[in-house]
Design an enzyme around this catalytic site. Structure first.
Site, mmCIF file in Angstrom:
data_model
loop_
_atom_site.group_PDB
_atom_site.id
_atom_site.type_symbol
_atom_site.label_atom_id
_atom_site.label_comp_id
_atom_site.label_asym_id
_atom_site.label_seq_id
_atom_site.Cartn_x
_atom_site.Cartn_y
_atom_site.Cartn_z
ATOM 1 N NE ARG A 121 -4.214 -1.983 2.004
ATOM 2 C CZ ARG A 121 -3.940 -3.152 2.793
ATOM 3 N NH1 ARG A 121 -2.699 -3.123 3.478
ATOM 4 N NH2 ARG A 121 -4.590 -4.226 2.620
ATOM 5 C CE LYS A 143 -0.663 13.362 -15.955
ATOM 6 N NZ LYS A 143 -0.903 13.775 -17.251
ATOM 7 C CD GLU A 185 7.513 16.011 -23.880
ATOM 8 O OE1 GLU A 185 6.716 16.948 -23.668
ATOM 9 O OE2 GLU A 185 6.870 14.753 -24.028
ATOM 10 C CE LYS A 225 5.010 17.332 -15.247
ATOM 11 N NZ LYS A 225 5.130 16.082 -16.069
ATOM 12 C CD GLU A 235 -3.667 16.256 -17.836
ATOM 13 O OE1 GLU A 235 -2.239 15.574 -17.495
ATOM 14 O OE2 GLU A 235 -3.955 15.566 -18.604
ATOM 15 N NE ARG A 239 0.430 16.909 -14.431
ATOM 16 C CZ ARG A 239 0.980 16.326 -13.621
ATOM 17 N NH1 ARG A 239 0.407 16.241 -12.414
ATOM 18 N NH2 ARG A 239 1.999 15.441 -13.814
ATOM 19 C CG ASN A 243 -1.686 17.004 -22.176
ATOM 20 O OD1 ASN A 243 -0.756 16.508 -21.820
ATOM 21 N ND2 ASN A 243 -3.281 16.931 -21.619
ATOM 22 C CG HIS A 246 1.608 15.701 -25.718
ATOM 23 N ND1 HIS A 246 2.391 16.516 -25.822
ATOM 24 C CD2 HIS A 246 2.115 14.825 -24.869
ATOM 25 C CE1 HIS A 246 3.576 16.439 -25.099
ATOM 26 N NE2 HIS A 246 3.507 15.359 -24.348
ATOM 27 C CG HIS A 250 -0.417 10.873 -26.981
ATOM 28 N ND1 HIS A 250 -1.228 11.742 -25.974
ATOM 29 C CD2 HIS A 250 0.687 10.320 -26.523
ATOM 30 C CE1 HIS A 250 -0.390 11.522 -25.110
ATOM 31 N NE2 HIS A 250 0.841 10.850 -25.241
ATOM 32 C CG HIS A 263 6.017 10.752 -25.965
ATOM 33 N ND1 HIS A 263 4.619 10.947 -26.164
ATOM 34 C CD2 HIS A 263 6.281 12.121 -25.083
ATOM 35 C CE1 HIS A 263 4.207 11.730 -25.453
ATOM 36 N NE2 HIS A 263 5.281 12.519 -24.847
#
Ligand SMILES: NC(=O)c1ccc[n+]([C@@H]2O[C@H](COP(=O)([O-])OP(=O)(O)OC[C@H]3O[C@@H](n4cnc5c(N)ncnc54)[C@H](O)[C@@H]3O)[C@@H](O)[C@H]2O)c1
Ligand SMILES: [Zn+2]
Length: 355
Positions: A121, A143, A185, A225, A235, A239, A243, A246, A250, A263
């Site tokens: 946990r 993330k 990025e 960031k 997000e 946030r 993207n 993206h 993607h 990517h």
């Protein structure tokens, strides 16, 4: 050396950027790790380059250390690997006083963070990102995720490390393509939030000059960031600006089954295409696409995909699980350094994306 602190409601942690910090990582860990037992998680490439010296430095600082190595590559970011890591942790008798150290790129960091968030946990973890992408992006912001056969990053959570240690020297061993991938990025940060950074990247005469200034550049990116994540950890608003490029990126990665474009390359193409479309619609300052093209070429990133079937790309965007709600949030630039969220109704996708 540069440092910043990411402050969240119930957790704060330091991001330390220092050339050569990996050599003395044991001493740095002593300042943030509570117990005396750590487990280093890394991939086969990073292990070959930095495994032994890192373990030695951690041992020298007085910790008991175990190591888990998995095969390098995105294919390893799976539940099969996760189960193997859980078993190894159990065999090492890891418990909530054991800290997991993720040494590697975004794959190690994302999957290691997921393991740390779930094993007994939740156990503490520390990120040591070794790719440019991981140093400016994936190691910060909490993330963590694992891929499913059905799609990338489909299982995950938000789980923050206790510290992030960034050694720019580690980037010297990256393949050029992997380094450039991260530059996409970096350029994105300039586009969405920092005109000065964008100008600086354009002004470097060559990669060597960029590399001499990497500590500063990475600090710029991490600072952006940090501010964005502090304002919107989960997000739901601000946030999303991260993207930029993206949605199309993607879709292009997926269109080629993740085999043709990395990517960062997908994001580069995405930033170029989305800005051209927005400029055409009068949503972005004229001339912005030209300058984006210029910077992408400078850092050996692609601008477009020849013969791309736009309808197929739109279908992929529509099918993306994250885009299921009525409106698609796409990120556009007012101009370089200034971005906004543009809501696009699903019914208008085709007309917006048609060049
Ligand atoms: N959590 C987030 O916010 C976030 C953001 C962006 C991307 N990601 C995830 O990050 C992953 C991509 O990360 P990545 O590009 O770092 O990939 P990666 O971890 O696979 O690293 C790329 C390659 O570089 C090698 N490598 C790593 N460090 C090296 C070094 N110092 N020298 C030589 N080789 C080295 C790796 O072994 C690998 O072969 C994806 O799974 C993506 O989903 C997460
Ligand atoms: Zn990205």
């Amino acid at each position: 050396m540069r440092s910043l602190t990411l402050n969240l409601k119930d957790h704060s942690y330091e991001i330390l950027i220092k050339k050569g910090i990996l050599k003395n990582i044991g001493d740095e860990l002593k300042k943030v790790v509570k117990g005396n037992k750590v487990v280093v998680l890394t991939d086969s490439n990073v292990d070959r380059l930095y495994g032994e010296s890192t373990i030695q430095s951690i041992k020298n600082a007085g910790f008991t250390v175990d190591k888990i190595v998995f095969k390098a590559g995105e294919e390893s970011k799976s539940f099969e690997t996760v189960l193997d890591i859980y078993s190894k942790l159990a065999s090492f008798k890891a418990n909530r006083t054991t800290t997991l150290i993720t040494l590697g790129g975004g794959v190690v960091g994302d999957m290691g963070g997921f393991v740390a968030s779930t094993f007994v946990r939740g156990i503490p973890f520390v990120q040591i990102p070794t790719t440019l992408l991981a140093q400016v992006d994936s190691s910060i912001g909490g993330k963590v995720a694992v891929n499913l056969p059905e799609g990338k990053n489909l299982v995950g959570s938000f789980y923050h490390p206790d510290a992030v240690f960034i050694d720019t020297d580690a980037l010297n061993t990256l393949e050029d393509r992997v380094f450039n991938d991260g530059m996409s990025e970096v350029i994105k940060y300039g586009c969405i939030k920092d005109k000065q950074l964008f100008k600086k990247l354009l002004s470097f005469k060559d990669i060597e000059e960029l590399k001499e200034n990497l500590e500063d550049v990475i600090f710029n990116c991490c600072s952006i960031k940090k501010v964005v994540v502090e304002a919107d950890e989960k997000e739901t608003g601000e946030r999303m600006l991260l993207n930029f490029g993206h949605t199309i990126g993607h879709a292009i990665e997926k269109y080629f089954d993740y085999k043709e474009y990395t990517h960062g390359e997908g994001v580069a193409i995405g930033m170029n295409i989305i800005t051209a479309l927005a400029e055409k619609d009068g949503l972005t300052e004229p001339g912005t696409t030209e300058i984006i093209k210029k910077i992408l070429i400078k850092y050996s990133l692609p601008l477009e995909v020849k013969g791309l079937d736009v309808d197929k790309v739109i279908d992929i965007i529509k099918l993306d699980k994250k885009n299921l709600e009525k409106d698609l949030n796409i990120i556009l630039l007012n101009k370089i350094g200034d971005s906004f969220i543009h809501k696009l109704n699903n019914n208008n996708l085709n007309s917006f994306f048609k060049i």
